[in-house]
Each structure stands twice: as structure tokens, then as C-alpha cells.
Design an enzyme around this catalytic site. Structure first.
Site, short mmCIF file in Angstrom:
data_model
loop_
_atom_site.label_atom_id
_atom_site.label_comp_id
_atom_site.label_asym_id
_atom_site.label_seq_id
_atom_site.Cartn_x
_atom_site.Cartn_y
_atom_site.Cartn_z
N CYS A 63 72.64 24.79 -13.94
CA CYS A 63 71.24 24.48 -14.03
C CYS A 63 70.88 24.13 -15.35
O CYS A 63 71.00 25.10 -16.23
CB CYS A 63 70.35 25.56 -13.25
SG CYS A 63 68.65 25.50 -13.71
N ARG A 129 59.34 29.00 -4.58
CA ARG A 129 60.64 28.62 -4.84
C ARG A 129 61.20 29.74 -5.59
O ARG A 129 60.71 30.36 -6.53
CB ARG A 129 60.68 27.22 -5.82
CG ARG A 129 60.27 26.27 -4.73
CD ARG A 129 61.46 25.85 -3.55
NE ARG A 129 60.64 24.55 -2.79
CZ ARG A 129 61.21 24.12 -1.78
NH1 ARG A 129 62.35 24.48 -1.61
NH2 ARG A 129 60.62 23.20 -0.99
N THR A 131 64.02 30.13 -8.14
CA THR A 131 64.65 29.26 -9.08
C THR A 131 65.36 30.26 -10.23
O THR A 131 65.16 31.45 -10.53
CB THR A 131 63.66 28.25 -9.81
OG1 THR A 131 62.66 29.16 -10.41
CG2 THR A 131 63.00 27.32 -8.68
N TYR A 194 65.17 14.30 -11.96
CA TYR A 194 65.10 14.89 -10.72
C TYR A 194 63.97 14.02 -9.84
O TYR A 194 64.05 13.75 -8.67
CB TYR A 194 64.54 16.31 -10.72
CG TYR A 194 65.37 17.24 -11.18
CD1 TYR A 194 66.24 17.94 -10.35
CD2 TYR A 194 65.75 17.42 -12.65
CE1 TYR A 194 67.28 18.79 -10.56
CE2 TYR A 194 66.83 18.42 -12.88
CZ TYR A 194 67.34 19.10 -11.91
OH TYR A 194 68.44 20.00 -12.21
#
Length: 342
Positions: A63, A129, A131, A194
Site C-alpha cells: 500500500c 472501510r 484501511t 485509483y
């Protein structure tokens, strides 16, 4: 891919139907700050004093957002103060996992199988989310922050009084210019890849790709005067925030996210700049090409249903090539022991 809804895990992709095919990144939810004396930071609540050994960092080596925090942890000499857990590169129906694999470092605090269990340990009714990165406070038993842009600023200065290495990557005199560059780079490059890759309409994709390459062109022009960094001779957080996208651009985003108008190596100034950052003070050791490639190509079934991981490209800014022509080939994924530093 998924999210928690009132503490219950749901395997759900991003909603792009309501946005005309555009990918919109949800805001991070934990926004507290570590400060030298525990005073409240710009957001959240106080009580998070800078203390060696108190905090734990959860990351993915794949990431780019988590990669930022690893870089600042290295630059500021915090690797002994802030231990680390690393999730598996493959993210499927359970989200980020701690399954066994090269480079994975287990969760020593919760013994979690899935990262979402760390979130519910902080808030049993969390909705949102799940993350990386996640900065955990052992003393209070909660998440300090899951916002990478703010974690790197904590690492930059909060621990200076308790043994952090010298160096200020957000100097006060340059903050307006750093913030200006960060805003454009975040919207159109860091998040822009993204926006292109996760777009579900031609219009949304076209808009994202146009903004991405317009901004790369702009960055190429900034560096055309021979300056080593975006703000001249001073290395700042703006450089590191851009670098984590650049190092993934040709191996991942160019193909997987259809960001293929040009390659990064088609930008001579940006490529040289990216290689310069990659070679800085051991930072290149923190990038794991195996995790990056296998995460993106194996995790996104809607983009790559057969999960085939491509072999190329051979030339990219992390390929080990130096100005002398020496090439240092990557030997594949590194094995790490639980608790070891990346």
C-alpha cells in the site's frame, strides 16, 4: 475488499453507481494525534503522549499510503520505538489478513486473523472501510489514527524529545508551498491512479487520466531546472508523498489501472527524481515489489479476474539501476520474523 457496518464485516466493493462511475475515497475515521506532551492535536482528542514502546503500527507493504509511514519511521529513527505488524499482500473477501506468507508479521497485541478485528477492538460498533496504515495505542487500547498524511507528521516531530533522529520534513517556512503541492498531487496522482483504475464509466476514467497526466507533466516541468526535490534543495514530505506512487507507477498503475498514456520512464526528470529518492538513506529497502505486484493483480477480481501477475516491466525506478550502469536485481519476497523491523 469490504467494510464494517456497526462492527459486522461486509464484503462490499466501492459504490460507484451513485457517483456516475467515479471512485470517491471515504474519509478516514480515527484522527487523533500523538504530541510531545499528550496535548490535543489539530483533530480528535488529547492523551496520546509520545512515549517509546507505547504505539504499534499496522501496515501493508503493498500500500502506498502505508508506505509513507514506513519511510518516516525509518527517516526519524523510530523503528525500535514503534514496532510493526505487516498484513498479507492478498486482500479478498475478508479484507486485509494476517495469514502466513513471506514478509507478513503477525499481530502480537490482539492475535488478529483479520485487520478488521483491530478496528473492532478499538470500536465494537465501527462503521467504515478498514484501511492501512493503523497506529495503535497499547496504553489506551485504541486506534490513534488511520490517516497516513497525519501519521507521517506525528512521526516527523512528536518523538523529537524522546530520541527521534533529527530532521524536519515539514518546516514551518515551507508549509504553504508543501500544502499546495500536496493538494494537487493527492487529488490527481496519489488518489488519481485509483480514480482511473476504479472508474466504472468511460467519462469518469477519461477525466481521471487527463488530470493524472496533466499533473505528471506539471511535475516534470517543476524538476526541469535541475532542482533535486520539489521545493528545491530541501527534501520535504511532499517528495515522500509523491514517491510512494511513483515507485509503483510503471510496475502496477500503468497496466493494472490503465494509466498508460505514458510511462514514468518517459519522464526523464521524474524518473531521475524517483530513483534519487529510492536511493536515499535506505528508503529503497522499504519497497517490496513482490507485495505490490501480487496485491494489486491478485486482489482486484473485477479488474483482473484470472489473477495473473505480469512479469514486467524490467525497467522502473526500483529496479536497482544506478547512473554507473550497475544493476542490483531484486531477489523476491523477504522473509521476516515476528517483531522484526522492515
Amino acid at each position: 475488499m469490504g467494510r464494517l457496518v456497526d462492527g459486522v464485516w461486509k464484503d462490499e466493493w466501492y459504490d460507484t453507481e451513485s457517483t456516475g462511475g467515479k471512485f470517491e475515497r471515504p474519509e478516514t475515521r480515527f484522527r487523533n494525534w500523538i504530541t510531545p506532551d499528550g496535548a490535543p492535536g489539530p483533530s480528535g482528542e488529547g492523551g496520546f503522549e509520545a512515549e517509546p514502546g507505547r504505539y504499534h503500527l499496522y501496515v501493508s507493504l503493498a500500500c502506498p499510503w502505508a508506505h509513507r509511514t514506513l519511510i518516516f519511521r525509518r527517516l526519524k529513527g523510530l523503528e525500535e520505538m514503534i514496532p510493526l505488524s505487516v498484513v498479507h499482500w492478498r486482500m479478498k473477501e475478508n479484507g486485509w489478513e494476517f495469514r502466513e506468507g513471506p514478509g507478513v508479521i503477525a499481530d502480537p497485541i490482539h492475535g488478529a486473523d483479520y485487520l478488521h478485528q483491530v478496528y473492532t477492538a478499538a470500536d465494537p460498533h465501527f462503521t467504515g472501510r478498514v484501511t492501512v496504515p493503523v497506529l495503535w495505542d497499547r496504553k489506551r487500547g485504541t486506534i490513534v489514527s488511520n490517516e497516513s498524511a497525519e501519521i507521517i507528521r506525528m512521526f516527523n516531530s512528536a518523538f523529537d524529545g524522546v530520541g527521534a533522529r533529527a530532521g524536519d520534513y515539514y518546516p514551518e517556512a515551507l508549509r504553504p508551498e508543501i500544502d499546495r503541492i500536496n493538494a494537487r498531487v493527492y487529488s490527481h496522482v496519489n488518489n488519481g491512479v485509483y480514480k482511473a483504475g476504479f472508474a466504472t464509466s468511460q467519462e469518469a476514467y477519461d477525466e481521471a487520466v487527463a488530470a493524472l497526466f496533466d499533473t505528471l507533466d506539471w511535475l516534470e516541468r517543476i524538476l526541469s531546472d535541475g532542482r533535486p526535490f520539489l521545493l528545491g534543495e530541501t527534501l520535504t514530505e511532499a517528495d515522500w508523498r509523491l514517491y510512494t506512487t511513483l515507485v509503483r507507477f510503471d510496475p502496477v498503475y500503468h497496466g493494472h489501472f490503465k494509466c498508460n498514456v505514458r510511462r514514468l520512464i518517459d519522464y526523464p526528470n521524474l524518473e531521475a527524481y524517483g530513483r534519487r529518492l529510492h536511493a536515499h538513506e535506505g528508503v529503497g529497502e522499504l519497497f517490496d515489489l513482490f507485495h505490490a505486484n501480487h496485491h494489486y493483480y491478485e486482489s482486484h477480481e473485477n479488474l483482473n479476474p484470472q489473477a495473473i501477475v505480469p512479469k514486467g516491466p524490467e525497467v522502473h525506478i526500483a529496479d536497482g539501476r544506478e547512473s554507473t550502469g550497475v544493476t542490483l536485481r531484486q531477489a523476491g519476497p523477504r522473509k521476516m520474523r515476528p517483531g522484526s523491523a522492515v
